[in-house]
Design an enzyme around this catalytic site. Structure first.
Site, PDB file in Angstrom:
ATOM      1  N   LYS A 174      58.079  -0.878 -22.017  1.00  0.00           N
ATOM      2  CA  LYS A 174      59.474  -0.688 -22.394  1.00  0.00           C
ATOM      3  C   LYS A 174      60.039   0.452 -21.561  1.00  0.00           C
ATOM      4  O   LYS A 174      59.823   1.622 -21.839  1.00  0.00           O
ATOM      5  CB  LYS A 174      59.570  -0.358 -23.888  1.00  0.00           C
ATOM      6  N   GLU A 248      53.020  12.401 -23.151  1.00  0.00           N
ATOM      7  CA  GLU A 248      53.312  13.374 -22.093  1.00  0.00           C
ATOM      8  C   GLU A 248      54.759  13.774 -22.280  1.00  0.00           C
ATOM      9  O   GLU A 248      55.669  12.990 -22.029  1.00  0.00           O
ATOM     10  CB  GLU A 248      53.056  12.752 -20.717  1.00  0.00           C
TER      11      GLU A 248
END
Length: 478
Positions: A174, A248
């Site tokens: 996505k 992250e």
């Protein structure tokens, strides 16, 4: 218009919804993209779950998986010019960056993890029980939702796709709604490479699409790169089925310039480290601690170097700094600049929108910044350089560690003892000594504290995309 890719077929969203993606250099629409809704998420998860157990993928030899990944790298290189221009149009990064960093880095990640396919192994471990053989297996985590950011959409998609597939998982990628186009093209190339239907799926859409994936019981893992605030929301969304998470997240990278540093080299490196991709980099050097004896020299030379950079459209070969990603983001960066001025920082250069129809901002340098100012504490994600002076070298590690972030750090010194002592004391996932931030497929990437969970790249990515199973066998008679 671009579509969704689910179960090996392209098509529109179930409800026909679309959204526009813009060229940030021109502030004009490039194309419309399908916007995935809950029904599309359900279909993509079902396709990925079915493919996970399909012998066409589950029993595919590791060497054949490696050839698929290697083929993707070949196709990326064959279409390098097309991908680079598309990345520049959709994201704004200078074409030289797209050609020389983004596209080669994408191909390199697929090649690196192609090499891992045949090297994912378990081990035989001695146990205390007599007549017992114990060994471990590394198995796929399952269905992985890969949610990527807008700042390096193509390369960060490769950071996630390549290791996830090398480990035998199935994926739903996505991309950020601001920059979907190179991910769409990459998935087209992956389909051409020959992945079985359902192994690779693509959903384009906004935050609602990502939230639906995060909360879906059929998703086993989320790998997300983006803001810390969204990362925290994903932790909550994943709680119901305890999804595995790799996050992250944000950063506020300190760059420490010691008294003995080569100032000209430090300026050249820090201008790149701060302003690469117009500062829209999670590890961008974004707070500069300079020994007070060198602070004025460093600041004036940084301002001169920043002023010399050409701001303009990424497709212009002369451009050094492209646009910011959107009008909203430009206004957020400008709000940080206004806040710094209000707090008493001294504006040396920049501090305003640049000319042009798109979302351009002048590189900005501040002096007389203190640790308490928001510009020294909050992630700006733009071309803003705050310079802070220090007097005592022993205080600097504590100041560098004083924020919630811990993604990266930079040290500039000609003394190896200073470099390595500071590197050991700074709590960050990567420390760059006398160089800019350059992640590599073969080593680790990820952060401490609020900069994330887990590591990407290198052998650490194999840990992220596999489960370890212990198998116990009694060798005596039953």
């Amino acid at each position: 218009m671009t579509g969704l890719y689910i179960g090996g077929a392209w098509g529109p969203a179930a409800d026909g919804a679309t959204f526009a993606t813009l060229d940030p250099a021109e502030a004009t629409v490039i194309t419309e993209c399908a916007e995935a809704g809950p029904a599309d998420v359900d279909r993509a998860v079902a396709a990925a779950r079915a493919a996970l157990d399909d012998p066409a993928w589950a029993e595919l030899p590791a060497a054949a998986r490696a050839r698929l990944l290697w083929k993707v790298a070949d196709l990326v290189e064959e279409h390098a010019d097309e991908l680079a221009e598309l990345e520049t149009r959709d994201n704004g990064q200078p074409l030289a960056v797209a050609r020389n960093v983004t596209v080669p880095g994408t191909a390199e990640h697929f090649r690196y993890f192609a090499g891992w396919c045949t090297k994912i192994e378990g081990s035989v471990l001695p146990v205390s029980y007599p007549d017992t053989l114990h060994y471990t297996r590394r198995e796929p985590v399952g269905v992985c939702a890969l949610i990527t950011p807008w700042n390096f959409p193509l390369m960060i998609a490769a950071w996630k796709l390549a290791p996830a597939l090398a480990c035998g998982n199935t994926v739903i990628v996505k991309p950020a709604e601001q920059t979907p186009l190179t991910t769409v093209r990459l998935v087209e190339l992956m389909a051409l490479a020959g992945f079985p239907p359902g192994v690779v799926n693509l959903l384009t859409g906004g935050p609602e699409t990502g939230a639906a994936l995060a909360g879906h019981a059929g998703v086993d893992k989320i790998s997300f790169t983006g803001s810390t605030s969204v990362g925290r929301s994903l932790v909550h969304a994943s709680a119901d089925n305890l999804k595995r998470l790799t996050l992250e997240l944000g950063g506020k990278t300190p760059s420490i310039i010691a008294a003995d540093a080569d100032i000209d080299a430090a300026v050249a490196g820090n201008v790149q480290g701060a302003l690469f991709n117009s500062g829209q980099v999670c590890a961008a050097y974004s707070r500069f601690y300079v020994d007070r004896k060198r602070a004025d020299e460093f600041t004036s030379k940084m301002a001169a170097a920043a002023d010399a950079l050409k701001v303009g459209p990424g497709l212009d070969p002369a451009t050094d700094l492209g646009p910011l990603i959107s009008e909203d983001h430009l206004m957020a960066v400008d709000a940080h600049v206004r806040s710094a001025l209000y707090d008493g920082a001294q504006l040396v250069t920049g501090g305003r929108r640049a000319e042009g129809p798109g979302f351009f901002y002048r590189p900005t340098v501040f002096a007389e910044v203190t640790d308490a100012m928001a510009v020294a504490r909050e992630e700006v994600f733009g071309p803003v350089i705050p310079v802070l002076a220090y007097d005592d070298p022993d205080e600097i590690a504590g100041r560098a560690n004083g924020l919630e972030y811990g993604l990266a750090a930079s040290i500039w010194t000609n003394d190896l003892s200073t470099a390595h002592r500071l590197a050991a004391r700074i709590r960050a996932g990567a420390v760059f000594i006398n160089m800019i931030h350059v992640p590599d497929a073969a080593t680790t990437w990820g952060g401490y504290k609020a900069s994330g969970w887990g590591r990407e790249m290198g052998p650490y990515a194999i840990d992220a995309y596999t489960e370890v199973k212990g198998v116990w066998t009694h060798l005596g008679r039953v």
